[in-house]
Write an enzyme that holds these catalytic residues in place. Sequence first.
Site, PDB file in Angstrom:
ATOM      1  N   LYS A 182      20.978   2.154  27.586  1.00  0.00           N
ATOM      2  CA  LYS A 182      20.836   3.478  26.985  1.00  0.00           C
ATOM      3  C   LYS A 182      21.064   4.495  28.092  1.00  0.00           C
ATOM      4  O   LYS A 182      20.177   4.762  28.903  1.00  0.00           O
ATOM      5  CB  LYS A 182      19.439   3.698  26.384  1.00  0.00           C
ATOM      6  CG  LYS A 182      19.422   4.980  25.542  1.00  0.00           C
ATOM      7  CD  LYS A 182      18.068   5.619  25.414  1.00  0.00           C
ATOM      8  CE  LYS A 182      17.759   6.576  26.519  1.00  0.00           C
ATOM      9  NZ  LYS A 182      18.695   7.719  26.669  1.00  0.00           N
ATOM     10  N   PRO A 183      22.277   5.068  28.154  1.00  0.00           N
ATOM     11  CA  PRO A 183      22.513   6.088  29.166  1.00  0.00           C
ATOM     12  C   PRO A 183      21.831   7.390  28.751  1.00  0.00           C
ATOM     13  O   PRO A 183      21.421   7.529  27.601  1.00  0.00           O
ATOM     14  CB  PRO A 183      24.038   6.248  29.154  1.00  0.00           C
ATOM     15  CG  PRO A 183      24.438   5.882  27.764  1.00  0.00           C
ATOM     16  CD  PRO A 183      23.435   4.871  27.273  1.00  0.00           C
ATOM     17  N   ALA A 184      21.714   8.320  29.682  1.00  0.00           N
ATOM     18  CA  ALA A 184      21.178   9.630  29.317  1.00  0.00           C
ATOM     19  C   ALA A 184      22.133  10.277  28.322  1.00  0.00           C
ATOM     20  O   ALA A 184      23.358  10.176  28.464  1.00  0.00           O
ATOM     21  CB  ALA A 184      21.040  10.486  30.565  1.00  0.00           C
ATOM     22  N   GLY A 235      14.353   7.074  36.115  1.00  0.00           N
ATOM     23  CA  GLY A 235      14.128   8.378  35.503  1.00  0.00           C
ATOM     24  C   GLY A 235      12.817   8.957  36.002  1.00  0.00           C
ATOM     25  O   GLY A 235      12.328   8.603  37.083  1.00  0.00           O
ATOM     26  N   GLU A 257      12.420   2.855  38.718  1.00  0.00           N
ATOM     27  CA  GLU A 257      12.856   3.681  39.844  1.00  0.00           C
ATOM     28  C   GLU A 257      12.579   5.112  39.410  1.00  0.00           C
ATOM     29  O   GLU A 257      13.301   5.675  38.603  1.00  0.00           O
ATOM     30  CB  GLU A 257      14.336   3.404  40.114  1.00  0.00           C
ATOM     31  CG  GLU A 257      14.708   3.630  41.550  1.00  0.00           C
ATOM     32  CD  GLU A 257      15.211   5.029  41.743  1.00  0.00           C
ATOM     33  OE1 GLU A 257      14.370   5.906  42.062  1.00  0.00           O
ATOM     34  OE2 GLU A 257      16.400   5.246  41.558  1.00  0.00           O
ATOM     35  N   LEU A 258      11.468   5.665  39.931  1.00  0.00           N
ATOM     36  CA  LEU A 258      10.944   6.917  39.365  1.00  0.00           C
ATOM     37  C   LEU A 258      11.101   8.084  40.335  1.00  0.00           C
ATOM     38  O   LEU A 258      11.926   8.045  41.225  1.00  0.00           O
ATOM     39  CB  LEU A 258       9.479   6.685  38.957  1.00  0.00           C
ATOM     40  CG  LEU A 258       9.272   5.437  38.084  1.00  0.00           C
ATOM     41  CD1 LEU A 258       7.804   5.199  37.788  1.00  0.00           C
ATOM     42  CD2 LEU A 258      10.055   5.546  36.782  1.00  0.00           C
ATOM     43  N   CYS A 291      16.824  11.639  43.303  1.00  0.00           N
ATOM     44  CA  CYS A 291      15.410  11.299  43.502  1.00  0.00           C
ATOM     45  C   CYS A 291      15.092  11.054  44.966  1.00  0.00           C
ATOM     46  O   CYS A 291      13.930  10.998  45.343  1.00  0.00           O
ATOM     47  CB  CYS A 291      15.029  10.104  42.645  1.00  0.00           C
ATOM     48  SG  CYS A 291      16.192   8.771  42.822  1.00  0.00           S
ATOM     49  N   GLU A 388       8.612  17.689  42.352  1.00  0.00           N
ATOM     50  CA  GLU A 388      10.004  17.503  42.735  1.00  0.00           C
ATOM     51  C   GLU A 388      10.807  18.703  42.191  1.00  0.00           C
ATOM     52  O   GLU A 388      10.835  18.927  40.987  1.00  0.00           O
ATOM     53  CB  GLU A 388      10.472  16.205  42.064  1.00  0.00           C
ATOM     54  CG  GLU A 388      11.562  15.476  42.752  1.00  0.00           C
ATOM     55  CD  GLU A 388      11.875  14.143  42.052  1.00  0.00           C
ATOM     56  OE1 GLU A 388      11.324  13.837  40.971  1.00  0.00           O
ATOM     57  OE2 GLU A 388      12.713  13.414  42.590  1.00  0.00           O
TER      58      GLU A 388
HETATM   59  P1  ADP Z   1      15.223  13.108  33.839  1.00  0.00           P
HETATM   60  O1  ADP Z   1      14.283  14.057  34.473  1.00  0.00           O
HETATM   61  O2  ADP Z   1      16.133  12.396  34.763  1.00  0.00           O
HETATM   62  O3  ADP Z   1      15.915  13.645  32.632  1.00  0.00           O
HETATM   63  P2  ADP Z   1      13.867  11.331  32.038  1.00  0.00           P
HETATM   64  O4  ADP Z   1      12.839  10.331  32.435  1.00  0.00           O
HETATM   65  O5  ADP Z   1      13.498  12.345  31.041  1.00  0.00           O
HETATM   66  O6  ADP Z   1      14.277  11.961  33.417  1.00  0.00           O
HETATM   67  O7  ADP Z   1      15.183  10.622  31.546  1.00  0.00           O
HETATM   68  C1  ADP Z   1      15.663   9.410  32.068  1.00  0.00           C
HETATM   69  C2  ADP Z   1      16.138   8.542  30.938  1.00  0.00           C
HETATM   70  O8  ADP Z   1      15.007   8.246  30.109  1.00  0.00           O
HETATM   71  C3  ADP Z   1      17.164   9.198  30.022  1.00  0.00           C
HETATM   72  O9  ADP Z   1      18.084   8.220  29.605  1.00  0.00           O
HETATM   73  C4  ADP Z   1      16.311   9.680  28.857  1.00  0.00           C
HETATM   74  O10 ADP Z   1      17.048   9.791  27.656  1.00  0.00           O
HETATM   75  C5  ADP Z   1      15.318   8.541  28.765  1.00  0.00           C
HETATM   76  N1  ADP Z   1      14.099   8.853  28.039  1.00  0.00           N
HETATM   77  C6  ADP Z   1      13.418  10.027  27.969  1.00  0.00           C
HETATM   78  N2  ADP Z   1      12.341   9.914  27.177  1.00  0.00           N
HETATM   79  C7  ADP Z   1      12.302   8.619  26.726  1.00  0.00           C
HETATM   80  C8  ADP Z   1      11.445   7.856  25.872  1.00  0.00           C
HETATM   81  N3  ADP Z   1      10.381   8.390  25.309  1.00  0.00           N
HETATM   82  N4  ADP Z   1      11.755   6.563  25.649  1.00  0.00           N
HETATM   83  C9  ADP Z   1      12.843   6.010  26.226  1.00  0.00           C
HETATM   84  N5  ADP Z   1      13.679   6.656  27.025  1.00  0.00           N
HETATM   85  C10 ADP Z   1      13.427   7.952  27.280  1.00  0.00           C
END
Ligand code: ADP
Length: 485
Positions: A182-184, A235, A257-258, A291, A388
């Site tokens: 699942k990409p962004a 993420g 990887e947070l 990050c 951050e």
């Molecule tokens: P960023 O600050 O990099 O946008 P996110 O953690 O919001 O960080 O997003 C990273 C990835 O996690 C993206 O692919 C986003 O769509 C996904 N994501 C965000 N919320 C959820 C969720 N509740 N469940 C699964 N994936 C999610």
Amino acid sequence: MTVQLKDPSLFRQQCYIDGKWVEADGGETIEVTNPANDEVIARIPKMGADETRAAIEAANRAWPAWRALTAKERCTILRNWFNLITENADDLALLMTSEQGKPLAEAKGEVTYGASFIEWFAEEARRVYGDTIPQHQADKRIVVIKQPIGVVASITPWNFPIAMITRKCAPALAAGCPVVIKPAELTPLSAFALAELAERAGIPAGIINVVTGVASEIGGEMTSNPTVRKLSFTGSTRVGKLLMEQCAGTVKKVSMELGGNAPFIVFDDADLDAAVEGAMISKFRNAGQTCVCANRIFVQDAVYDAFAEKLAAAVEKISVGAGTEAGVNQGPLINLAAIAKVEDHVADATAKGAKVAVGGGRHALGGTFFEPTVLTEVTTDMKVTHEETFGPVAPLFRFKTEEQVIEMANDTEFGLAAYFYAKDLGRVWRVAEALETGMVGVNTGLISTEVAPFGGVKESGIGREGSKYGMDDFLEVKYICMATG
Ligand code: ADP
């Protein structure tokens, strides 16, 4: 189509499930925009739990044949994928800049970096060794083998649309696992292009799947479905924690990887020009949206003014503009929410006494462009200390002693990367060991490579990506005890 590729068939707007390019069940779509001008460049499927389940089931069906291949056979296919990505680097870079904003040269760099994980793990596939262990009883023999863990789910962010996918998929595929990605939603086009090239490389149907849509629904299915045995996420810490909780129900192995809050320390014995160069790379790469970006720059008293002056002079030379324009080295931020956060951090710092040495506000280009910024006289009561910023703002803190700066650097729940500049060898060892992070750059601001383990400690994550360690996350260790009598 608004993105002019040499090979237009790399421009995909459908998801890739079980070897087929598909729409969402209800035909709904999400718009993808170019952050440099807000233009809609694509419409992608808005999928949810049902389509994700279909992808997971397809992956599970395809798994036995994939794991049964020899490592060398998988290696050859991965190598084809690496070659195709390399051959299509210009198109992939343009696609990435169009959806993500980073300058073309940086995008090209990411394509190379992203591809390097595929090359590396294609090679590592052949080195998944087991063990024999001296027996504990005369009539027993003990063997340890490593086996692919099963269906892997990957959730990736928008800041590195290719590398964050390949860093997870390459070791998974090399180990013999299928993946559902699942990409962004902000940067899906790079992911679709990777899938297109994977198909051309001969990766069988079902082994790579890409779904886009409602993050919480897709993530909900990925984390609750018992067929998924491993979740690899990059993420925010907030979402990472949520996904870990969701994975607890089926006891999945997780890699996380947070977020980071990287300290960048300049000691008084540092080569200041080298430190400025390192700070420029570490802070301003990808407009500060990585990050491992330096988030807090600590400078020792005696060299503070000199360093601030040199850094300000270098930052003034950054050329801001659309990533596709020649000579630009800072593109737009990803969206207006990112701009709002950066503005808030600058406003909070200046309200509490920080000085703006360069920049400090939205760029004259408007939209999501922000001025490269240097703040001086920053203190630990300001937001930039604990959050951050994820933008082009370099806050300079002042410190007096080594002990003091180590305490300041470690005073965060994060622990991804840290950097420092010093010449004294004793100090180099002491500080490198004392910093509570998964990675330390000593006299360098650039540490990412496929050959070294990338990852964090504390709330920055679990697991390591890349290097000889990167395969372990996708393997299970099985101990076989054989009686000889
Ligand atoms: P960023 O600050 O990099 O946008 P996110 O953690 O919001 O960080 O997003 C990273 C990835 O996690 C993206 O692919 C986003 O769509 C996904 N994501 C965000 N919320 C959820 C969720 N509740 N469940 C699964 N994936 C999610």
